[in-house]
Write an enzyme that holds these catalytic residues in place. Structure first.
Site, mmCIF file in Angstrom:
data_model
loop_
_atom_site.group_PDB
_atom_site.id
_atom_site.type_symbol
_atom_site.label_atom_id
_atom_site.label_comp_id
_atom_site.label_asym_id
_atom_site.label_seq_id
_atom_site.Cartn_x
_atom_site.Cartn_y
_atom_site.Cartn_z
ATOM 1 N N HIS A 101 -45.740 20.790 -9.753
ATOM 2 C CA HIS A 101 -44.650 21.638 -9.249
ATOM 3 C C HIS A 101 -44.762 21.601 -7.725
ATOM 4 C CE1 HIS A 101 -45.789 23.635 -13.092
ATOM 5 N NE2 HIS A 101 -44.532 24.027 -13.187
ATOM 6 N N ASP A 104 -47.368 23.885 -6.402
ATOM 7 C CA ASP A 104 -48.783 23.589 -6.718
ATOM 8 C C ASP A 104 -49.412 22.835 -5.567
ATOM 9 O OD1 ASP A 104 -48.178 24.339 -9.337
ATOM 10 O OD2 ASP A 104 -47.927 22.252 -10.000
ATOM 11 N N GLU A 232 -37.627 21.304 -20.757
ATOM 12 C CA GLU A 232 -38.824 21.589 -21.574
ATOM 13 C C GLU A 232 -38.599 22.873 -22.368
ATOM 14 O OE1 GLU A 232 -42.570 21.150 -19.509
ATOM 15 O OE2 GLU A 232 -43.442 22.770 -20.688
ATOM 16 N N GLU A 268 -43.493 20.245 -25.599
ATOM 17 C CA GLU A 268 -44.888 20.697 -25.440
ATOM 18 C C GLU A 268 -45.404 21.254 -26.762
ATOM 19 O OE1 GLU A 268 -45.983 22.707 -21.870
ATOM 20 O OE2 GLU A 268 -47.384 24.024 -22.913
ATOM 21 N N HIS A 271 -45.718 25.058 -27.058
ATOM 22 C CA HIS A 271 -44.399 25.712 -27.082
ATOM 23 C C HIS A 271 -43.773 25.582 -28.475
ATOM 24 C CE1 HIS A 271 -43.850 25.114 -22.428
ATOM 25 N NE2 HIS A 271 -44.924 25.793 -22.752
ATOM 26 N N ASP A 296 -45.666 17.228 -23.242
ATOM 27 C CA ASP A 296 -46.753 17.993 -22.645
ATOM 28 C C ASP A 296 -47.797 18.175 -23.735
ATOM 29 O OD1 ASP A 296 -45.799 18.098 -20.122
ATOM 30 O OD2 ASP A 296 -45.541 20.273 -20.012
ATOM 31 N N ASP A 307 -49.440 31.329 -25.059
ATOM 32 C CA ASP A 307 -49.513 29.936 -24.622
ATOM 33 C C ASP A 307 -50.919 29.666 -24.075
ATOM 34 O OD1 ASP A 307 -48.501 27.462 -24.048
ATOM 35 O OD2 ASP A 307 -47.335 28.075 -22.305
ATOM 36 N N ASP A 309 -52.578 26.887 -23.931
ATOM 37 C CA ASP A 309 -52.692 25.620 -23.184
ATOM 38 C C ASP A 309 -54.084 24.986 -23.271
ATOM 39 O OD1 ASP A 309 -50.065 25.576 -22.388
ATOM 40 O OD2 ASP A 309 -50.413 26.288 -20.357
ATOM 41 N N ASP A 339 -50.792 19.254 -20.186
ATOM 42 C CA ASP A 339 -50.458 20.584 -19.673
ATOM 43 C C ASP A 339 -51.471 21.549 -20.300
ATOM 44 O OD1 ASP A 339 -49.362 22.804 -18.611
ATOM 45 O OD2 ASP A 339 -47.341 22.502 -19.376
HETATM 46 C C1 XUL Z 1 -45.161 26.547 -18.915
HETATM 47 C C2 XUL Z 1 -45.134 25.075 -18.822
HETATM 48 C C3 XUL Z 1 -44.839 24.523 -17.468
HETATM 49 C C4 XUL Z 1 -44.000 23.300 -17.487
HETATM 50 C C5 XUL Z 1 -43.619 22.802 -16.113
HETATM 51 O O1 XUL Z 1 -45.513 27.009 -20.152
HETATM 52 O O2 XUL Z 1 -45.390 24.388 -19.777
HETATM 53 O O3 XUL Z 1 -46.037 24.308 -16.819
HETATM 54 O O4 XUL Z 1 -44.642 22.261 -18.144
HETATM 55 O O5 XUL Z 1 -42.970 23.755 -15.364
HETATM 56 CO CO CO Z 2 -45.446 22.346 -20.058
#
Ligand code: XUL
Ligand code: CO
Length: 437
Positions: A101, A104, A232, A268, A271, A296, A307, A309, A339
């Protein structure tokens, strides 16, 4: 700058018998699978925000991770040093891509102009490091959710000025992505959703979101960015209801607003499970509709409703996702972007290597297994046989549009009862998959 990871050498492929935790057991970048190398199939990418900005803080405590290359300041020079540490990591890991991003990589300034200047100063170093290492940008994106101005959303904010700020921010992020040769650009609707209907005009917000994306498509043409745009999907977090809640909701939105030809999906795993779907369901839905673009790659925890991750280590998930990806003909601009973040307890720099090695090895195994399943044709033969009634006779006539309710009524009145069904053999198929794994 001093080496950021002095104790770690380039990670090599040592094969399945190796006991070295800092080696690949399955990911052999040059190994051919179905005519392409593993590196070409998997197109691994590191997520800058998790690997280099997420210190492990949670609601109950601050950062735990040791990042000796980072002085903790929000200065441009610290951001530039961080880039050098990141590229040392990408190189040692042997990964071909990264994603970021805008916020970031470079600190936000007091005004948009100052922020853009900061970004340019860091992009210069990103470009140098890309050239030095040949690591490429899989996709760029803009952070339209962290700054307080985005409290009501960005493109869906009730405040028109915030929409304008977001547009200016995305315009710059697309330019920067182009400058770095990015292969794609992601729109994740961070706060594009709502918490309460009592203060929300949903129809108006959806129209604004579509308008925003159309402006982005126009801008893409204006600046000559030829990469792929992605949306996404995510159902919740941070807002209670996100407009891009899953692949099907995104597809309906894209169709309604004539955006299908301009955007694919970045699916993702975590998600998908938050939306109450399997990861592979989301992939398959997107692939079936020609909009599967990128992934992702991560994992949630089904006992926790958020989430998390985590790094993907579930071999079933990785096998089934690689089956879908191989069946659709593989990635073009997309790839597998981790991600994911290390656990708060895994605070040493070397843990970043262990985490990514695990994810890469699991997907490499998944690729090999999926390819073996495809080669033997067990699943595809079963599915083809299951639908054989559509290949000739009445099925073929329905598919080709020759039949109406009138003719089908006559056909069935004459026949009296349909042909008996055959078993779906789900357990047998599950057993067969286990034999491959
Ligand atoms: C948030 C997510 C983000 C996107 C990019 O859950 O997955 O990091 O991948 O904005
Ligand atoms: Co993501």
């Amino acid at each position: 700058m001093k080496e950021a990871f002095p104790g770690v050498k380039k990670i090599e492929y040592e094969g399945p018998e190796s006991k070295n935790p800092l080696a690949f057991k399955h990911y052999n970048p040059d190994q051919l699978v179905e005519g392409k190398t593993m590196a070409e199939h998997l197109r691994f990418s590191v997520a800058y925000w998790h690997a280099f900005r997420n210190g492990g803080a949670d609601q109950f405590g601050g950062s735990t991770r040791l990042m000796p290359w980072d002085d903790g300041s929000e200065s441009v020079s610290n951001a530039q040093n961080r880039v050098r540490a990141a590229f040392e990591f990408f190189e040692k890991l042997g990964v071909g891509f990264y994603c970021f991003h805008d916020r970031d990589v470079a600190p936000e300034g007091a005004t948009l102009a100052e922020t853009n200047k900061n970004l340019d100063a860091v992009v210069k170093v990103l470009k140098e490091e890309q050239q030095r290492t040949d690591v490429k940008l899989l996709w760029g994106t803009a952070c339209l959710f962290a700054h307080p101005r985005y409290m009501h959303g960005a493109a869906t904010s009730c405040n028109a000025d915030v929409f304008a700020f977001a547009a200016a921010q995305v315009a710059k992020a697309i330019e920067v992505t182009k400058e770095l040769g990015g292969e794609g650009y992601v729109f994740w609707g961070g706060r594009e959703g709502y918490k309460s209907l009592l203060n929300t005009d949903m129809g108006r917000e959806l129209d604004h979101l579509a308008k925003f994306l159309h402006m982005a498509v126009d801008w893409k043409k204006q600046v000559g960015f030829t990469g792929q745009f992605y949306i996404e999907p995510k159902p919740k977090e941070p807002t209670k209801h996100q407009y891009d809640s899953d692949a099907a909701a995104c597809y309906a939105f894209l169709q309604k607003y004539n955006l299908v030809e301009h955007l694919k999906l970045n699916i993702e795993a975590n998600h998908a499970t938050l939306a109450g779907h399997n990861f592979v369901h989301e992939l398959e839905f997107a692939a079936a509709n020609g909009i599967l673009g990128s992934v992702d790659a991560n994992r949630g925890d089904l006992l926790l409703g958020w989430d998390t991750d985590q790094f993907p280590t579930d071999l079933y998930d990785c096998t089934f996702s690689m089956l879908t990806i191989l069946n659709m003909g593989g990635f073009t601009t997309g790839g597998l972007n981790f991600d994911a973040h290390v656990a708060r307890e895994s605070f040493e720099p070397v843990d970043l290597f262990h985490a990514h090695i695990g994810g890469m090895d699991t997907f490499a195994r998944g690729l090999k297994i999926a390819s073996a399943i495809r080669k033997d044709g067990i699943l595809s033969d079963f599915v083809a046989k299951r639908y054989a009634s559509w290949d000739k006779g009445i099925g073929a006539d329905i598919e080709s549009g020759k039949m109406s309710f009138k003719e089908l009524s006559e056909y069935m009145l004459k026949k009296g009862e349909s042909t008996p069904n055959e078993s779906g053999r789900i357990e047998m198929l599950e057993n067969i998959i286990n034999d491959y794994i």
